[in-house]
Enzyme design. Structure first.
Site, PDB file in Angstrom:
ATOM      1  N   ASP A  32       7.979 -47.964 -51.674  1.00  0.00           N
ATOM      2  CA  ASP A  32       7.739 -47.159 -50.485  1.00  0.00           C
ATOM      3  C   ASP A  32       6.242 -47.240 -50.190  1.00  0.00           C
ATOM      4  OD1 ASP A  32       7.887 -45.573 -48.290  1.00  0.00           O
ATOM      5  OD2 ASP A  32       9.000 -43.953 -49.237  1.00  0.00           O
TER       6      ASP A  32
HETATM    7  C1  BGC Z   1       8.674 -43.649 -45.734  1.00  0.00           C
HETATM    8  C2  BGC Z   1       9.634 -44.810 -45.662  1.00  0.00           C
HETATM    9  C3  BGC Z   1       9.218 -45.757 -44.580  1.00  0.00           C
HETATM   10  C4  BGC Z   1       7.792 -46.214 -44.854  1.00  0.00           C
HETATM   11  C5  BGC Z   1       7.248 -47.177 -43.840  1.00  0.00           C
HETATM   12  C6  BGC Z   1       7.242 -44.097 -45.809  1.00  0.00           C
HETATM   13  O1  BGC Z   1       6.397 -43.015 -45.621  1.00  0.00           O
HETATM   14  O2  BGC Z   1       8.996 -42.845 -46.837  1.00  0.00           O
HETATM   15  O3  BGC Z   1      10.944 -44.356 -45.447  1.00  0.00           O
HETATM   16  O4  BGC Z   1      10.086 -46.830 -44.491  1.00  0.00           O
HETATM   17  O5  BGC Z   1       6.946 -45.078 -44.858  1.00  0.00           O
HETATM   18  O6  BGC Z   1       7.030 -46.546 -42.637  1.00  0.00           O
END
Ligand code: BGC
Length: 743
Positions: free
Chosen positions: A262
């Site tokens: 993530d």
């Molecule tokens: C989120 C993800 C997301 C990623 C990219 C993170 O803060 O938890 O779900 O895909 O950012 O935007």
């Protein structure tokens, strides 16, 4: 061929003796062979380079070999607009306004796998057209508490249902040569302290509740990628976690795909090397707003990794494994010359979104058949509430979108009703008038400086004069109201909506409340308000979908995929039950730790077992027609572990219009050596019935449906003994049961 030709000119690639293209570019060769060939051509620097981001959403390819970059996009409800290379701010492109599909809570509420396939295909086509080869979604974290700000991005509280619904979505996306990146693996069930909290959960609960949907995504859906979660498990970040990634995901489930971190979920080079991570994204950010420019070389899997290799402190075995998996991703996506080209922001996609929305809207309560709106007698309709006009596709965190258009509930109703009735509007309350996320602005001016008393007085006086009042309220994807990064603070509706609703229903009893949210809310006025609809976040076609259900063009057939508790403490993550441990260990725990002491008893498993009546139970949803259930029959009285057992039940449409019913099978283990929830969902089928029509619904199950996870054996066990199959229209509306034995 053109790419190969250019590379030949550059002299970096030589054709083999027979003048053939190199193996890694030969699509007739098996992928594994191509991977080995490409790997053998790469330098150690090139290998390390592809492990980490080069921009907010992309990672390098191997330019020398013509292997393209990887481009990721959120996910999971539409294709995120382009941000600047190195910032979260908008790039200002004018060709990136997408179709927003309904939030995944709505998709799961359709209980229809065909809708999931349609969703996956449609969003996959959008991703493909926008040249993204990894879609950051779908999300399948289990709904543990109604306060989790991201529940709207997930598929509810039941692992079986989420597991069934996630698979077609993945297949649909991947048909386009776009990888689905299933998230957030695992135990990411709250936003509070999401970067620091260590989740303490027993093995049985982990395997029975929190993992099955991911397992289905990997084994049945064949997901090409998975995203690690922010939180910790057993003291290690989930993004580089020996237990979750090496032992379970790869070891037990045989996952061959890529583990993507993530954004900002990595914090240790050695763990990232050895504990199963492949690609690192978003380091030095909180994943949402902050970002340090040009830090990519400092990523944990960038220079620090290269240095360890060069100094001989770590070998290259893990590196090669990571690179193999990333190359495989490339061969399945960007380097698959046969993949389709996709399509973007089409009418077809908008209509797909509308169809899914129409099937996912849930009719929660319909006293005196207040719905559908009878346009013969209803001539003046008052619509109240900010959510009747507010654009909901902007906001909520990383799933926020920039859309070609969004039909508001008010506009949808007005368009559908036309001149058949007068549709008036009163604001009723002011929630969040700001309307911008990450530089995408709705362009709506929702400012209203009137006092609460003035707003209510206006709505009440107009309500007195109307034939029917429809209140669109709920949450709105602002901070603390169904939003990433911030959980809700309470179960109650924000902005004093309860007061507005109570005053409205006192003025006019013909009130319908439409709850726009991805979460359960408290409804202290439930006995006074005859009509209640769960309206979710429905995307581009929201208003049209809602209008079609309210007016009755579409007969509602959605069912809840999570329980609505009467009050927050009725939910197991918030129970005051002292036996479950100190209050600090309930949601949200401390900064460093949350203990899932309720164990298996999540959602309806808790309500059922503890006999705590929900406001609306898991699986609940009404129709404008009525269904009569026959008695369930089993094809045998006893089965063995090698055997299957089949249950049949007749369901008849006894009303006067066509409708669809979700018939649910629950299994109850009547006596077991380990405690089990009272009953668990093990089958469902959505059937369409014309008036008077009757169909036989068949469920065949084997020992899997009877098994529990035995933590001592570390295996699933089907224990001989007595079981019961229960057929219901919801978890709280069981129509009949039949006993059987496992020998
Ligand atoms: C989120 C993800 C997301 C990623 C990219 C993170 O803060 O938890 O779900 O895909 O950012 O935007």
């Amino acid at each position: 061929m053109k790419a190969v030709f250019m590379l030949l000119i550059a002299g970096s690639l030589t054709l083999n003796a027979q003048n053939k293209i190199p193996v890694y570019l030969d699509e007739n060769k098996p992928i594994d062979e191509r991977v080995e060939d490409a790997l053998s051509r790469m330098t150690v620097e090139e290998k390390v380079a592809i492990l980490h981001a080069q921009s907010k959403f992309s990672s390098p390819g191997v330019p020398r070999l013509g292997i393209p970059e990887n481009w990721m996009t959120d996910g999971p409800h539409g294709i995120r607009p382009e941000v600047l290379w190195d910032e979260w701010e908008q790039a200002g492109w004018t060709n990136d306004s997408c179709i927003a599909f309904p939030a995944l809570t709505c998709l799961s509420a359709t209980w229809n796998k065909d809708m999931s396939l349609l969703y996956g295909r449609s969003i996959g086509e959008e991703a493909r057209y926008r040249n993204k080869n990894v879609l950051l979604g779908p999300g399948v974290n289990i709904y543990r508490t109604p306060l989790n700000g991201r529940n709207f991005e997930y598929m509810g509280e039941d692992p079986y249902l989420a597991g069934k619904m996630v698979v077609p979505y993945i297949k649909g996306v991947q048909e386009n040569g776009v990888a689905a990146c299933v998230k957030h693996y695992a135990l990411n069930n709250q936003e509070t302290n999401r970067h620091t909290v260590n989740v303490v959960v027993d093995d049985r609960t982990l395997y029975e509740i929190y993992l099955p949907a991911f397992k289905a995504a990997v084994q049945e859906g064949d997901a090409w990628a998975i995203m690690g979660a922010y939180n910790l498990y057993k003291g290690q970040q989930a993004c580089h976690n020996q237990y979750l990634l090496n032992d379970i995901l790869r070891g037990e489930w045989g996952f061959k795909g890529v583990v993507v971190s993530d954004w900002g979920g990595v914090n240790d080079t050695r763990e990232a090397i050895f504990n199963g991570l492949d690609m690192e994204f978003g380091s030095w950010t909180n994943g949402l707003t902050e970002g340090a420019s040009n830090a990519y070389d400092n990523y944990y899997l960038a220079q620090p990794y290269l240095k360890l290799i060069k100094s001989g402190e770590v070998g290259t075995k893990e590196l090669d494994e990571k690179v193999r998996r990333i190359l495989r991703l490339s061969f399945l996506t960007t380097m698959n010359t046969k993949r389709p080209f996709g399509s973007f922001a089409t009418e077809e996609h908008a209509l797909a979104g509308r169809k899914i929305a129409q099937e996912g809207i849930v009719l929660l309560q319909n006293k005196n058949n207040i719905l559908p709106i009878d346009l013969n007698t209803t001539k003046k309709i008052l619509v109240v509430g900010e959510n009747a006009v507010k654009m909901m596709t902007v906001g909520g965190g990383s799933s926020s979108l920039k859309v070609t258009y969004e039909v508001s509930p008010l506009d949808g109703l007005k368009k559908r009703i036309g001149s058949q009735a007068e549709v008036l509007y009163a604001r009723g309350y002011v929630g969040d008038a700001s309307g911008n996320y990450n530089g995408v602005v709705t362009g709506q001016n929702l400012e209203d400086n009137r006092s609460e008393a003035e707003l209510i007085a206006e709505a009440v006086s107009m309500a007195k004069d109307a034939d029917m009042v429809i209140f669109f309220g709920g949450l709105n994807k602002s901070n603390y109201q169904d939003s990433e990064g911030r959980d809700r603070k309470e179960l109650e509706l924000p902005y004093n909506q309860d007061k507005v609703i109570t005053e409205l229903v006192n003025a006019n009893q013909n009130l319908v409340y439409v709850n726009i949210s991805g979460n359960a809310v408290a409804m202290p006025w439930v006995n006074q308000v005859p009509g209640i609809v769960q309206g979710w976040f429905l995307g581009t076609e929201a208003g049209n979908a809602l209008a079609s259900v309210l007016v009755g063009d579409v007969n509602p057939s959605g069912k809840l995929t999570f329980s609505f508790p009467v009050k927050l403490t009725d939910n197991s993550a918030h129970t005051p039950d002292g036996n479950l441990g100190a209050a600090t260990y309930r949601f949200p725990g401390t900064k460093d730790e949350v203990k899932y002491n309720e164990g298996l008893l999540v959602g309806y498993r808790w309500h059922d077992t503890k006999k705590i009546k929900p406001l609306f139970g898991f699986g609940h949803g009404l129709s404008y027609t009525t269904f009569e259930y026959g008695k369930v029959a089993a094809d045998k009285k006893e089965m063995t572990t090698d055997d299957k057992i089949t249950f049949t039940v007749n369901v008849k449409n006894t009303g006067s219009r066509e409708g669809a019913e979700v018939v649910q099978l629950y299994i109850s283990d009547l006596k077991s050596s380990l405690p089990r929830p009272l009953k668990e969902l093990k089958g469902f089928d959505k059937i369409k019935l014309n008036p008077g029509e009757e169909k036989t619904v068949t469920f065949t199950v084997d020992k899997e449906a009877l098994s529990f996870f035995d933590p001592d054996k570390h295996d699933w066990v089907a224990e001989p003994g007595d079981f019961e199959a229960l057929i219901g229209a919801s978890s709280t509306d069981i129509k009949s049961k039949v006993k059987f034995k496992l020998k």
